[in-house]
Design an enzyme around this catalytic site. Structure first.
Site, PDB file in Angstrom:
ATOM      1  N   VAL A  11       0.823  -1.206   0.000  1.00 56.49           N
ATOM      2  CA  VAL A  11       0.000   0.000   0.000  1.00 56.49           C
ATOM      3  C   VAL A  11       0.861   1.262   0.000  1.00 56.49           C
ATOM      4  O   VAL A  11       0.666   2.162  -0.819  1.00 56.49           O
ATOM      5  CB  VAL A  11      -0.967  -0.018   1.206  1.00 56.49           C
ATOM      6  N   LEU A 251     -17.355 -14.028  -8.280  1.00 60.24           N
ATOM      7  CA  LEU A 251     -18.174 -15.244  -8.260  1.00 60.24           C
ATOM      8  C   LEU A 251     -17.397 -16.400  -8.872  1.00 60.24           C
ATOM      9  O   LEU A 251     -17.991 -17.317  -9.427  1.00 60.24           O
ATOM     10  CB  LEU A 251     -19.490 -15.024  -9.026  1.00 60.24           C
ATOM     11  N   ALA A 253     -15.651 -19.581  -8.361  1.00 57.82           N
ATOM     12  CA  ALA A 253     -15.479 -20.615  -7.327  1.00 57.82           C
ATOM     13  C   ALA A 253     -14.058 -21.155  -7.390  1.00 57.82           C
ATOM     14  O   ALA A 253     -13.418 -21.145  -8.446  1.00 57.82           O
ATOM     15  CB  ALA A 253     -16.478 -21.739  -7.558  1.00 57.82           C
ATOM     16  N   GLY A 254     -13.559 -21.621  -6.270  1.00 63.41           N
ATOM     17  CA  GLY A 254     -12.181 -22.130  -6.270  1.00 63.41           C
ATOM     18  C   GLY A 254     -11.808 -22.731  -4.939  1.00 63.41           C
ATOM     19  O   GLY A 254     -12.639 -23.293  -4.220  1.00 63.41           O
ATOM     20  N   CYS A 261      -5.183  -9.946   3.292  1.00 63.93           N
ATOM     21  CA  CYS A 261      -6.277  -9.091   3.787  1.00 63.93           C
ATOM     22  C   CYS A 261      -7.590  -9.793   4.106  1.00 63.93           C
ATOM     23  O   CYS A 261      -8.071  -9.669   5.224  1.00 63.93           O
ATOM     24  CB  CYS A 261      -6.474  -7.936   2.831  1.00 63.93           C
ATOM     25  N   LYS A 264      -7.493 -11.952   7.331  1.00 61.17           N
ATOM     26  CA  LYS A 264      -7.311 -11.205   8.588  1.00 61.17           C
ATOM     27  C   LYS A 264      -8.453 -10.206   8.822  1.00 61.17           C
ATOM     28  O   LYS A 264      -8.891 -10.023   9.954  1.00 61.17           O
ATOM     29  CB  LYS A 264      -5.940 -10.523   8.616  1.00 61.17           C
ATOM     30  N   LYS A 321      -2.835 -15.565  -5.410  1.00 54.62           N
ATOM     31  CA  LYS A 321      -3.584 -15.309  -6.642  1.00 54.62           C
ATOM     32  C   LYS A 321      -2.557 -14.960  -7.713  1.00 54.62           C
ATOM     33  O   LYS A 321      -1.386 -14.710  -7.381  1.00 54.62           O
ATOM     34  CB  LYS A 321      -4.586 -14.179  -6.449  1.00 54.62           C
TER      35      LYS A 321
HETATM   36  N1  LIG Z   1      -1.730  -5.493   0.584  1.00 54.15           N
HETATM   37  C1  LIG Z   1      -2.853  -5.010   0.118  1.00 54.15           C
HETATM   38  O1  LIG Z   1      -3.264  -5.332  -0.981  1.00 54.15           O
HETATM   39  C2  LIG Z   1      -3.678  -4.054   0.917  1.00 54.15           C
HETATM   40  C3  LIG Z   1      -3.378  -3.787   2.248  1.00 54.15           C
HETATM   41  N2  LIG Z   1      -4.180  -2.932   2.971  1.00 54.15           N
HETATM   42  C4  LIG Z   1      -3.848  -2.612   4.349  1.00 54.15           C
HETATM   43  O2  LIG Z   1      -2.743  -1.691   4.323  1.00 54.15           O
HETATM   44  C5  LIG Z   1      -1.866  -1.937   5.423  1.00 54.15           C
HETATM   45  C6  LIG Z   1      -0.463  -2.223   4.900  1.00 54.15           C
HETATM   46  O3  LIG Z   1      -0.507  -3.419   4.157  1.00 54.15           O
HETATM   47  P1  LIG Z   1       0.709  -3.889   3.225  1.00 54.15           P
HETATM   48  O4  LIG Z   1       1.178  -2.731   2.423  1.00 54.15           O
HETATM   49  O5  LIG Z   1       0.273  -5.114   2.557  1.00 54.15           O
HETATM   50  O6  LIG Z   1       1.792  -4.234   4.357  1.00 54.15           O
HETATM   51  P2  LIG Z   1       3.295  -4.731   4.168  1.00 54.15           P
HETATM   52  O7  LIG Z   1       3.512  -5.703   5.242  1.00 54.15           O
HETATM   53  O8  LIG Z   1       3.548  -5.093   2.745  1.00 54.15           O
HETATM   54  O9  LIG Z   1       4.136  -3.412   4.473  1.00 54.15           O
HETATM   55  C7  LIG Z   1       4.165  -2.764   5.701  1.00 54.15           C
HETATM   56  C8  LIG Z   1       5.469  -1.988   5.800  1.00 54.15           C
HETATM   57  O10 LIG Z   1       5.451  -1.176   6.974  1.00 54.15           O
HETATM   58  C9  LIG Z   1       6.772  -1.143   7.485  1.00 54.15           C
HETATM   59  N3  LIG Z   1       6.747  -0.658   8.874  1.00 54.15           N
HETATM   60  C10 LIG Z   1       6.479  -1.347  10.012  1.00 54.15           C
HETATM   61  N4  LIG Z   1       6.544  -0.526  11.072  1.00 54.15           N
HETATM   62  C11 LIG Z   1       6.853   0.704  10.608  1.00 54.15           C
HETATM   63  C12 LIG Z   1       7.043   1.954  11.223  1.00 54.15           C
HETATM   64  N5  LIG Z   1       6.920   2.133  12.536  1.00 54.15           N
HETATM   65  N6  LIG Z   1       7.334   3.007  10.438  1.00 54.15           N
HETATM   66  C13 LIG Z   1       7.453   2.857   9.091  1.00 54.15           C
HETATM   67  N7  LIG Z   1       7.293   1.684   8.457  1.00 54.15           N
HETATM   68  C14 LIG Z   1       6.995   0.620   9.204  1.00 54.15           C
HETATM   69  C15 LIG Z   1       7.273  -2.552   7.313  1.00 54.15           C
HETATM   70  O11 LIG Z   1       8.671  -2.622   7.382  1.00 54.15           O
HETATM   71  C16 LIG Z   1       6.709  -2.877   5.921  1.00 54.15           C
HETATM   72  O12 LIG Z   1       7.629  -2.548   4.894  1.00 54.15           O
HETATM   73  C17 LIG Z   1      -2.500  -3.084   6.211  1.00 54.15           C
HETATM   74  O13 LIG Z   1      -3.317  -2.522   7.202  1.00 54.15           O
HETATM   75  C18 LIG Z   1      -3.358  -3.788   5.182  1.00 54.15           C
HETATM   76  O14 LIG Z   1      -4.458  -4.454   5.760  1.00 54.15           O
HETATM   77  C19 LIG Z   1      -5.254  -2.299   2.425  1.00 54.15           C
HETATM   78  C20 LIG Z   1      -5.583  -2.521   1.109  1.00 54.15           C
HETATM   79  C21 LIG Z   1      -4.819  -3.392   0.251  1.00 54.15           C
HETATM   80  O1  LIG Z   2      -7.792  -4.997   1.727  1.00 53.19           O
HETATM   81  C1  LIG Z   2      -7.067  -5.509   0.915  1.00 53.19           C
HETATM   82  O2  LIG Z   2      -5.917  -5.820   1.115  1.00 53.19           O
HETATM   83  C2  LIG Z   2      -7.531  -5.819  -0.462  1.00 53.19           C
HETATM   84  O3  LIG Z   2      -8.101  -7.167  -0.434  1.00 53.19           O
HETATM   85  C3  LIG Z   2      -8.560  -7.621  -1.689  1.00 53.19           C
HETATM   86  O4  LIG Z   2      -7.506  -7.618  -2.638  1.00 53.19           O
HETATM   87  P1  LIG Z   2      -6.431  -8.814  -2.742  1.00 53.19           P
HETATM   88  O5  LIG Z   2      -6.434  -9.594  -1.484  1.00 53.19           O
HETATM   89  O6  LIG Z   2      -5.184  -8.203  -3.219  1.00 53.19           O
HETATM   90  O7  LIG Z   2      -6.934  -9.756  -3.927  1.00 53.19           O
HETATM   91  P2  LIG Z   2      -8.342 -10.214  -4.517  1.00 53.19           P
HETATM   92  O8  LIG Z   2      -8.282 -10.087  -5.972  1.00 53.19           O
HETATM   93  O9  LIG Z   2      -9.476  -9.583  -3.835  1.00 53.19           O
HETATM   94  O10 LIG Z   2      -8.316 -11.771  -4.153  1.00 53.19           O
HETATM   95  C4  LIG Z   2      -8.351 -12.220  -2.818  1.00 53.19           C
HETATM   96  C5  LIG Z   2      -8.525 -13.717  -2.782  1.00 53.19           C
HETATM   97  O11 LIG Z   2      -9.831 -14.088  -3.204  1.00 53.19           O
HETATM   98  C6  LIG Z   2      -9.752 -15.094  -4.197  1.00 53.19           C
HETATM   99  N1  LIG Z   2     -10.899 -14.933  -5.134  1.00 53.19           N
HETATM  100  C7  LIG Z   2     -11.178 -13.729  -5.664  1.00 53.19           C
HETATM  101  C8  LIG Z   2     -12.262 -13.579  -6.514  1.00 53.19           C
HETATM  102  C9  LIG Z   2     -13.082 -14.671  -6.811  1.00 53.19           C
HETATM  103  O12 LIG Z   2     -14.081 -14.602  -7.563  1.00 53.19           O
HETATM  104  N2  LIG Z   2     -12.759 -15.872  -6.263  1.00 53.19           N
HETATM  105  C10 LIG Z   2     -11.697 -16.040  -5.420  1.00 53.19           C
HETATM  106  O13 LIG Z   2     -11.454 -17.160  -4.931  1.00 53.19           O
HETATM  107  C11 LIG Z   2      -8.408 -14.887  -4.878  1.00 53.19           C
HETATM  108  O14 LIG Z   2      -7.963 -16.062  -5.481  1.00 53.19           O
HETATM  109  C12 LIG Z   2      -7.552 -14.484  -3.695  1.00 53.19           C
HETATM  110  O15 LIG Z   2      -7.062 -15.616  -3.021  1.00 53.19           O
HETATM  111  C13 LIG Z   2      -9.651  -6.663  -2.202  1.00 53.19           C
HETATM  112  O16 LIG Z   2     -10.088  -7.098  -3.491  1.00 53.19           O
HETATM  113  C14 LIG Z   2      -9.113  -5.240  -2.295  1.00 53.19           C
HETATM  114  O17 LIG Z   2     -10.169  -4.354  -2.676  1.00 53.19           O
HETATM  115  C15 LIG Z   2      -8.590  -4.827  -0.918  1.00 53.19           C
HETATM  116  O18 LIG Z   2      -8.024  -3.541  -0.967  1.00 53.19           O
END
Ligand SMILES: NC(=O)C1=CN([C@@H]2O[C@H](COP(=O)(O)OP(=O)(O)OC[C@H]3O[C@@H](n4cnc5c(N)ncnc54)[C@H](O)[C@@H]3O)[C@@H](O)[C@H]2O)C=CC1
Ligand SMILES: O=C(O)[C@H]1O[C@H](OP(=O)(O)OP(=O)(O)OC[C@H]2O[C@@H](n3ccc(=O)[nH]c3=O)[C@H](O)[C@@H]2O)[C@H](O)[C@@H](O)[C@@H]1O
Length: 442
Positions: A11, A251, A253-254, A261, A264, A321
């Protein structure tokens, strides 16, 4: 505007790159020195389509920089964004210790009369107010903190695309000036903006992920019933998805949802509901269905081989994925755990997630970078991630390369008809299974 982003994960980094691309001056801060050093050299620590190019371009433009020194990043930015991890704790609730640390660092180094602190991390309702409190309780001069909840909706594997073409931007704030500044920040993206109070913005994020997870568990349950009544889930998904009130997305299935995300966030929402004495029965069921889905794949295979002891198995796909190297909560790990516990000899294939998988699986499995090599002389193949490479791999090749061509397809990558015509053993999700005449069922 001058933006500081805390956390350079999926992010933080994607947001930083995108904001620099639309003209802002962004500094991304991370506690991980190694990550920051690589980023300074223009190397992305994550695999994400398009990121490498924009990373280098914006560093050369001097709009994007990286630091692992928090004393220099929090002093005078226009906006500070928190994008650190919020992993699950043992009880399922969100671990806010990283967010807390950022708040404490901000309070130590902030040096302006006013600051906008934006939480992008997914955090339980009420956290943004805590962030404000954590900052204010230690700040040693008078500074006005405006907090904004601005949850993120990007998907891994299409994170940049999603950032530039999002369906909406949610801004939860109780300060008009801060909300206007956030609108200005994002205005070049031309994405619809919804303004809410802080709590609603926080809830929108959890409710969105929980709803999408519900759609997946729902279709997986329908698929499981389809198998028993002779219906075909692909036709059923299409048929229900054409109703615009339902929509065709999510939708598929898998083997169940994985990733960092959905698993959790669904648990955190159940926990959050529990904290206010509301038992979220529906979401609990969604989680249970999802936990069971990979086990069904193993059950299908057992129908053919009895036990996995000393069976040569290939698992195609490790990432949760396609188009990502992220293996966090991947269904592949669940399948592998059972196969290894039961004594199978396992080959694995993934086009890009092997490096991350090695950190977790070590040498318990044999890694392959081609499908051919991974499936050669094996007795069962499990398809776990619907990589393009897998979908395009001819079904006939399994017949030619495997010892006994039993393909258990957790992502419906092939047509049942084709497997039947090839006289293979092929079992997928929510569709009829076919058994080769020659395969002996124990
Ligand atoms: N990965 C995704 O697709 C999405 C994630 N989110 C949410 O966004 C948040 C971040 O997720 P990710 O980017 O996947 O996490 P990530 O685990 O990939 O990255 C988190 C980063 O924060 C750093 N960090 C830890 N403590 C720190 C501090 N005190 N100061 C500065 N950096 C620090 C870590 O070293 C790491 O590089 C989570 O709450 C997640 O649920 C929301 C939407 C999509
Ligand atoms: O909060 C988050 O981190 C993110 O979580 C998901 O994104 P992401 O986990 O990256 O990937 P998705 O494409 O949503 O897939 C999630 C899981 O669902 C599964 N999936 C998805 C779609 C589907 O039709 N069937 C299915 O089994 C995928 O294989 C995968 O394991 C949401 O789609 C994002 O909008 C959100 O920001």
């Amino acid at each position: 505007m001058r933006i500081t982003i805390a956390g350079t994960g999926y992010v933080g980094l994607v947001t930083g790159v995108a904001l620099a691309e639309i003209g802002h001056e962004v500094i991304c801060y991370d506690i991980d020195d190694e990550k920051v050093n690589r980023l300074k050299e223009g190397i992305s620590p994550i695999y994400e389509p398009g990121i490498d190019q924009l990373l280098v371009k914006n560093q050369l433009n001097n709009r994007l920089s990286f630091s692992s020194d928090c004393s220099e990043v929090y002093s005078t930015p226009d906006i500070i964004m928190i994008a650190v991890g919020t992993p699950e704790k043992e009880d399922g609730s969100a671990n806010l210790s990283y967010v807390y640390q950022v708040a404490k660092d901000i309070s130590k180094y902030l040096n302006t009369q006013q600051a906008i602190v934006v939480t992008k991390s997914t955090v339980p309702v009420g956290t943004n107010r805590k962030v404000k409190q954590w900052i204010e309780e230690e700040i040693d001069f008078h500074s006005k903190i405006h907090i904004v909840s601005n949850p993120e909706f990007l998907r891994e594997g299409s994170a940049l695309y999603d950032t530039f073409h999002g369906d909406r931007i949610v801004i939860g704030s109780e300060d008009e000036e801060a909300a206007t500044k956030m609108e200005e920040l994002y205005s070049p993206l031309n994405i619809p903006i919804i303004h809410t109070d802080i709590e609603s913005a926080e809830m929108i994020k959890y409710a969105s992920n929980a709803f999408l997870a519900t759609k997946i568990s729902f279709i997986n349950e329908i698929a499981n019933i389809c198998e028993k009544v002779g219906a075909n889930i692909e036709d059923v998904s299409k048929g229900i998805g054409m109703d615009q009130r339902i929509g065709s997305k999510f939708l598929q299935a898998g083997i169940g949802y994985g990733g960092s995300c959905f698993p959790k966030d669904t648990k955190a929402l159940v926990q959050l509901a529990g904290d206010v004495k509301h038992r979220f029965h529906l979401l609990e069921a969604v989680i249970n269905v999802n936990n069971n889905q990979p086990l069904l794949l193993l059950k299908k295979a057992r129908n053919y081989v009895g036990s996995f002891k000393d069976v040569k198995v290939a698992v195609l796909g490790l990432a949760f994925k396609p188009n990502t190297d992220d293996i966090r909560e991947s269904a592949a790990l669940v399948v592998l755990k059972h196969l290894l516990n039961e004594g199978a000899q396992v080959n694995v294939y993934d086009p890009i997630a092997i490096a991350n998988a090695r950190k977790v699986l070590g040498n318990t499995v044999t890694y392959y970078e081609t499908i051919e090599a991974a499936i050669k002389d094996t007795e069962i193949v499990f398809i776990v991630t619907e990589w393009k490479q897998v979908k395009e791999f001819p079904l006939r090749n399994y017949l030619d390369l495997m010892k006994t061509p039993i393909v258990i397809d957790g992502r419906n990558c092939y047509e049942v008809k084709e497997a039947a015509a090839l006289n293979m053993t092929y079992s997928s999700i929510g569709r009829e299974s076919v058994t080769a005449a020659k395969i002996e069922i124990k």
